[in-house]
Design a protein around this motif. Structure first.
Motif, mmCIF file in Angstrom:
data_model
loop_
_atom_site.group_PDB
_atom_site.id
_atom_site.type_symbol
_atom_site.label_atom_id
_atom_site.label_comp_id
_atom_site.label_asym_id
_atom_site.label_seq_id
_atom_site.Cartn_x
_atom_site.Cartn_y
_atom_site.Cartn_z
ATOM 1 N N GLU A 124 5.484 -12.348 -15.440
ATOM 2 C CA GLU A 124 6.281 -12.558 -14.238
ATOM 3 C C GLU A 124 7.198 -11.349 -14.018
ATOM 4 N N LEU A 125 7.472 -11.055 -12.746
ATOM 5 C CA LEU A 125 8.410 -9.987 -12.442
ATOM 6 C C LEU A 125 9.828 -10.421 -12.790
ATOM 7 N N ASP A 126 10.660 -9.445 -13.090
ATOM 8 C CA ASP A 126 12.066 -9.720 -13.339
ATOM 9 C C ASP A 126 12.683 -10.391 -12.105
ATOM 10 N N ALA A 127 13.586 -11.328 -12.351
ATOM 11 C CA ALA A 127 14.181 -12.107 -11.256
ATOM 12 C C ALA A 127 15.014 -11.261 -10.308
ATOM 13 N N ARG A 128 15.347 -10.045 -10.706
ATOM 14 C CA ARG A 128 16.146 -9.195 -9.821
ATOM 15 C C ARG A 128 15.338 -8.603 -8.667
ATOM 16 N N TRP A 129 14.001 -8.617 -8.772
ATOM 17 C CA TRP A 129 13.184 -8.146 -7.655
ATOM 18 C C TRP A 129 13.297 -9.132 -6.489
ATOM 19 N N GLU A 130 13.434 -8.611 -5.254
ATOM 20 C CA GLU A 130 13.574 -9.442 -4.060
ATOM 21 C C GLU A 130 12.267 -9.407 -3.267
ATOM 22 N N PHE A 131 11.753 -10.582 -2.946
ATOM 23 C CA PHE A 131 10.461 -10.735 -2.275
ATOM 24 C C PHE A 131 10.612 -10.523 -0.777
ATOM 25 N N VAL A 132 9.788 -9.623 -0.215
ATOM 26 C CA VAL A 132 9.877 -9.292 1.207
ATOM 27 C C VAL A 132 9.322 -10.410 2.090
ATOM 28 N N GLY A 133 8.322 -11.142 1.606
ATOM 29 C CA GLY A 133 7.744 -12.228 2.395
ATOM 30 C C GLY A 133 6.388 -11.866 2.963
ATOM 31 N N LEU A 134 6.002 -12.551 4.039
ATOM 32 C CA LEU A 134 4.695 -12.340 4.650
ATOM 33 C C LEU A 134 4.531 -10.904 5.127
ATOM 34 N N LEU A 135 3.304 -10.385 4.951
ATOM 35 C CA LEU A 135 2.965 -9.030 5.393
ATOM 36 C C LEU A 135 1.850 -9.087 6.419
ATOM 37 N N ASP A 136 1.756 -8.068 7.248
ATOM 38 C CA ASP A 136 0.657 -7.928 8.190
ATOM 39 C C ASP A 136 -0.568 -7.451 7.419
ATOM 40 N N GLY A 137 -1.548 -8.333 7.249
ATOM 41 C CA GLY A 137 -2.725 -7.986 6.463
ATOM 42 C C GLY A 137 -3.570 -6.909 7.096
ATOM 43 N N SER A 138 -3.611 -6.855 8.436
ATOM 44 C CA SER A 138 -4.430 -5.839 9.093
ATOM 45 C C SER A 138 -3.842 -4.443 8.912
ATOM 46 N N CYS A 145 8.140 -2.376 -5.385
ATOM 47 C CA CYS A 145 7.093 -2.907 -6.258
ATOM 48 C C CYS A 145 5.992 -3.513 -5.399
ATOM 49 N N TYR A 146 4.767 -3.018 -5.570
ATOM 50 C CA TYR A 146 3.601 -3.568 -4.879
ATOM 51 C C TYR A 146 2.760 -4.345 -5.893
ATOM 52 N N VAL A 147 2.499 -5.613 -5.599
ATOM 53 C CA VAL A 147 1.590 -6.423 -6.412
ATOM 54 C C VAL A 147 0.323 -6.633 -5.595
ATOM 55 N N LEU A 148 -0.811 -6.156 -6.107
ATOM 56 C CA LEU A 148 -2.081 -6.164 -5.374
ATOM 57 C C LEU A 148 -3.058 -7.101 -6.055
ATOM 58 N N ARG A 149 -3.709 -7.947 -5.256
ATOM 59 C CA ARG A 149 -4.590 -8.975 -5.813
ATOM 60 C C ARG A 149 -6.007 -8.833 -5.274
ATOM 61 N N ASP A 150 -6.968 -9.016 -6.170
ATOM 62 C CA ASP A 150 -8.394 -9.050 -5.848
ATOM 63 C C ASP A 150 -8.929 -10.375 -6.374
ATOM 64 N N ASP A 197 -7.476 -8.802 -1.441
ATOM 65 C CA ASP A 197 -7.346 -10.048 -0.699
ATOM 66 C C ASP A 197 -5.898 -10.377 -0.369
ATOM 67 N N GLU A 198 -4.986 -9.809 -1.134
ATOM 68 C CA GLU A 198 -3.584 -10.195 -0.972
ATOM 69 C C GLU A 198 -2.692 -9.106 -1.549
ATOM 70 N N ALA A 199 -1.518 -8.984 -0.983
ATOM 71 C CA ALA A 199 -0.522 -8.051 -1.515
ATOM 72 C C ALA A 199 0.859 -8.656 -1.347
ATOM 73 N N GLU A 200 1.741 -8.308 -2.257
ATOM 74 C CA GLU A 200 3.140 -8.727 -2.188
ATOM 75 C C GLU A 200 4.013 -7.495 -2.357
ATOM 76 N N VAL A 201 5.131 -7.483 -1.653
ATOM 77 C CA VAL A 201 6.077 -6.374 -1.763
ATOM 78 C C VAL A 201 7.415 -6.926 -2.235
ATOM 79 N N TYR A 202 7.970 -6.267 -3.248
ATOM 80 C CA TYR A 202 9.287 -6.619 -3.773
ATOM 81 C C TYR A 202 10.158 -5.365 -3.743
ATOM 82 N N VAL A 203 11.443 -5.547 -3.520
ATOM 83 C CA VAL A 203 12.355 -4.406 -3.453
ATOM 84 C C VAL A 203 13.617 -4.730 -4.236
#
Length: 271
Positions: A40-54, A122-127, A14-20
């Protein structure tokens, strides 16, 4: 005998987040791994933001296969080599993070030509809105930006192909999920610098692995003036010299049975 199905073992994302994080900001990637799927992820990970779900997060296994033929027997053997995995994501935001790998220039206010840029990913995947899997690359990966268009009425997007490298064991990702076993709890501090009578002293003991918060205790008598906190901080102002061997113990928060690790370390105080 019929097989038993388990619908709960399926994955419907249903959702995914990408951190680099840039490769030059990492000494040991295992220090940035969450101990459990709920941490929680370590604060040094940087969040990419919105992704194209399709577009999702495609995972592309690659391997080079060679087939061998003989007279009278086609394909008598096959061999595989150069196995690799590629992934990708499509970012929709032009923010402080994506600007670092979407044609960065030599200075602010400039667009630069494509160049090699390497990031741990880092990929965080949610169901059902629950974090179900976390993938963290074992080595920094080369980011490749695809073409993009500035079209009226259409969202601009940045497709990033991630060229992963294998580690020495042939692994590409660390995976943390509901079934992940915690790594073995171990004290990593091997020695302590000597203290001096009358001089304030502070050193923090360290440990890896285990689950959740850790509590420190000891067996043995520290040099006068020094104390050990439950957080593993050995501190105080020594009032007497000595070289006692102290057995330090760390205990994690695993339930129903906590894990423990011990190590004997000499604590030296000089006059």
């Amino acid at each position: 005998m019929s097989g038993i199905t388990n619908p709960d073992a399926t994955r419907i994302w249903d959702e995914a987040e990408v951190y680099v994080i840039p490769r030059n900001a990492v000494t040991d990637i295992t220090e940035l791994l969450p101990a459990t799927i709920d941490d929680e992820l370590d604060a040094r990970w940087e969040f990419v933001g919105l992704l194209d779900g399709s577009a999702g997060i495609p995972v592309n296994p690659e391997i080079e296969i060679t087939h061998f033929d003989a007279y009278g027997q086609a394909r008598y053997r096959s061999k595989a080599k150069k196995g690799a995995i590629g992934t990708a994501f499509t970012a929709l935001e032009k923010n402080s993070v994506t600007k670092k790998f979407v044609l960065p220039g030599s200075t602010a206010g400039k667009i630069g030509a494509p160049k090699g840029m390497y990031y741990f990913t880092c990929y965080v995947l949610r169901d059902e809105d629950v974090a179900t899997e976390i993938w963290v690359s074992t080595r920094p990966a080369l980011f490749e930006l695809g073409s993009f268009s500035k079209v009226e009425g259409e969202p601009e997007s940045y497709e990033i192909t991630v060229h992963h490298s294998n580690d020495s064991s042939g692994d590409v990702f660390h995976v943390i999920d509901q079934d992940s076993a915690a790594t073995e709890l171990a004290i990593t501090t091997t020695s302590l610098p000597a203290g001096v009578v009358g001089t304030p002293y502070s050193q923090t003991l360290t440990a890896t692995g285990g689950i959740g918060a850790k509590t420190w205790t000891k067996t043995g008598t520290l040099p006068a003036g020094l104390t050990l906190s439950t957080d593993g901080v050995l501190s105080g102002t020594p009032t007497a010299a000595g070289t006692p061997s102290i057995t330090f113990r760390v205990t994690d928060s695993a339930a129903p049975t906590a894990n423990t690790a011990t190590k004997a370390i000499t604590v030296t105080v000089t006059a």
